[in-house]
Write an enzyme that holds these catalytic residues in place. Sequence first.
Site, short mmCIF file in Angstrom:
data_model
loop_
_atom_site.label_atom_id
_atom_site.label_comp_id
_atom_site.label_asym_id
_atom_site.label_seq_id
_atom_site.Cartn_x
_atom_site.Cartn_y
_atom_site.Cartn_z
CG HIS A 64 -2.20 0.51 1.13
ND1 HIS A 64 -2.45 1.77 0.70
CD2 HIS A 64 -3.42 -0.06 1.35
CE1 HIS A 64 -3.76 1.97 0.66
NE2 HIS A 64 -4.36 0.86 1.04
N GLY A 108 0.37 -4.99 1.45
CA GLY A 108 -0.72 -5.14 0.50
C GLY A 108 -0.27 -5.79 -0.81
CE1 TYR A 138 -3.50 -6.74 5.62
CE2 TYR A 138 -3.94 -9.06 6.02
CZ TYR A 138 -3.44 -8.06 5.21
OH TYR A 138 -2.91 -8.37 3.99
O1 YXS Z 1 12.30 8.86 0.14
P1 YXS Z 1 11.62 8.75 -1.20
O2 YXS Z 1 10.68 9.86 -1.54
O3 YXS Z 1 12.59 8.43 -2.32
O4 YXS Z 1 10.67 7.45 -1.11
C1 YXS Z 1 11.20 6.19 -0.75
C2 YXS Z 1 10.16 5.47 0.09
O5 YXS Z 1 9.50 6.32 1.02
C3 YXS Z 1 9.17 5.03 -1.00
N1 YXS Z 1 8.37 3.90 -0.54
C4 YXS Z 1 7.07 3.98 -0.29
N2 YXS Z 1 6.22 5.00 -0.36
C5 YXS Z 1 4.94 4.75 -0.01
N3 YXS Z 1 4.49 3.57 0.40
C6 YXS Z 1 5.31 2.50 0.48
N4 YXS Z 1 4.85 1.32 0.88
C7 YXS Z 1 6.68 2.69 0.14
N5 YXS Z 1 7.78 1.89 0.11
C8 YXS Z 1 8.80 2.65 -0.31
O6 YXS Z 1 10.00 4.62 -2.08
C9 YXS Z 1 11.24 5.34 -2.02
C10 YXS Z 1 12.37 4.33 -2.03
O7 YXS Z 1 12.28 3.61 -0.80
P2 YXS Z 1 13.56 3.10 -0.01
O8 YXS Z 1 14.65 4.11 -0.07
O9 YXS Z 1 13.07 2.63 1.33
O10 YXS Z 1 13.97 1.84 -0.94
P3 YXS Z 1 14.85 0.57 -0.56
O11 YXS Z 1 15.14 -0.10 -1.85
O12 YXS Z 1 15.98 0.92 0.34
O13 YXS Z 1 13.88 -0.39 0.28
C11 YXS Z 1 12.78 -0.98 -0.36
C12 YXS Z 1 11.76 -1.44 0.73
C13 YXS Z 1 10.53 -1.97 0.00
C14 YXS Z 1 12.42 -2.58 1.53
C15 YXS Z 1 11.42 -0.25 1.66
O14 YXS Z 1 11.06 0.86 0.84
C16 YXS Z 1 10.30 -0.55 2.58
O15 YXS Z 1 10.48 -1.20 3.63
N6 YXS Z 1 9.09 -0.07 2.24
C17 YXS Z 1 7.91 -0.27 3.07
C18 YXS Z 1 7.45 -1.70 2.98
C19 YXS Z 1 6.17 -1.87 3.80
O16 YXS Z 1 6.23 -1.86 5.02
N7 YXS Z 1 5.05 -1.99 3.10
C20 YXS Z 1 3.75 -2.07 3.71
C21 YXS Z 1 2.98 -0.88 3.31
S1 YXS Z 1 1.45 -0.79 4.21
C22 YXS Z 1 0.47 -1.96 3.53
O17 YXS Z 1 0.76 -2.54 2.52
C23 YXS Z 1 -0.87 -2.29 4.19
C24 YXS Z 1 -1.48 -1.14 4.83
S2 YXS Z 1 -0.62 -3.63 5.31
O18 YXS Z 1 0.73 -3.52 5.85
O19 YXS Z 1 -1.64 -3.56 6.31
O20 YXS Z 1 -0.76 -4.85 4.49
#
Ligand code: YXS
Length: 259
Positions: A64, A108, A138
């Site tokens: 998400h 998500g 969730y």
């Molecule tokens: O700083 P900038 O502007 O370049 O942006 C960064 C991150 O903030 C952005 N980004 C996201 N923006 C919005 N939503 C996200 N889920 C998201 N994930 C990343 O992308 C830019 C690059 O991210 P960065 O520097 O962290 O990249 P990386 O290659 O070092 O690491 C990649 C990840 C995917 C490991 C890391 O970005 C990460 O941990 N992202 C969040 C993963 C996460 O927790 N996803 C769950 C989202 S919430 C959701 O899906 C539901 C509500 S639930 O959880 O209930 O199922």
Amino acid sequence: MSLILTEIQDVIGTIVINHPQKRNALSEALIDEITTALDQFREQNIRTAILRAPAGAKIWSAGHDVSELPNRGRDPLGWGDSLRILVRAIQEFPAPVIALIEGGVWGGGCEVAMACDILVATPETTFAITPAKLGVPYNLGGILTLMNMIPLPVAKEMLFTAQPIPATQALNLGIINYIKPPEEIESFVYGLAAHIVVNSPLSIAVMKEELRLLASAHAITPELFERIQGLRRVVYDSHDYHEGLSAFREKRKPRFTGA
Ligand code: YXS
């Protein structure tokens, strides 16, 4: 700028999620493009759709788009949430959708992958289910997807730890159908699609719908539904939910208190 790429070869349609700057986070705009592509595929009588990230992607989807989650006091994962719309669009698409997965699948993104009918992943793929990392309650649809896909102790471990599991474990659990190396995955998936598209599309569409209806056929009383929604409300009204979102935006670890 388009956030996806689409391609049609004969009756096989491919959607490439292509927003690497945000690690394919599922924003409303991105989801809108995917659902529009699926609608077009439907009109074009596509017999198998493939959902993938660009070849060699490190992240299939970061889940998400956290910046679009509502502030405290509003259900972040309600019926009209864009992620739920995408999950329904995949489930209701009248032909098989194959997820071709390379890289990390987060939050998500797991639900979107699991909404697909057949999942093929590379060895580097991981799956993490993350609501507890953000303080998100969730929703019933998400929980049911997990319960249909994953044995209960594993679903609990994934939900409670929010840690990624590797592709090999996902394969052993039956979450994914195959693991294929990056250099083979594309030809393997298109080979699978070629086997599907020669079969009766009507028979397949009806079996897909039968399976969807039966898999969601859980009797639930109004009382039980209200109770679960009440429990979830406590979470999205909480300080923890506010803290989870703030911590993500501020790129720091959250300090959860349970209140
Ligand atoms: O700083 P900038 O502007 O370049 O942006 C960064 C991150 O903030 C952005 N980004 C996201 N923006 C919005 N939503 C996200 N889920 C998201 N994930 C990343 O992308 C830019 C690059 O991210 P960065 O520097 O962290 O990249 P990386 O290659 O070092 O690491 C990649 C990840 C995917 C490991 C890391 O970005 C990460 O941990 N992202 C969040 C993963 C996460 O927790 N996803 C769950 C989202 S919430 C959701 O899906 C539901 C509500 S639930 O959880 O209930 O199922």
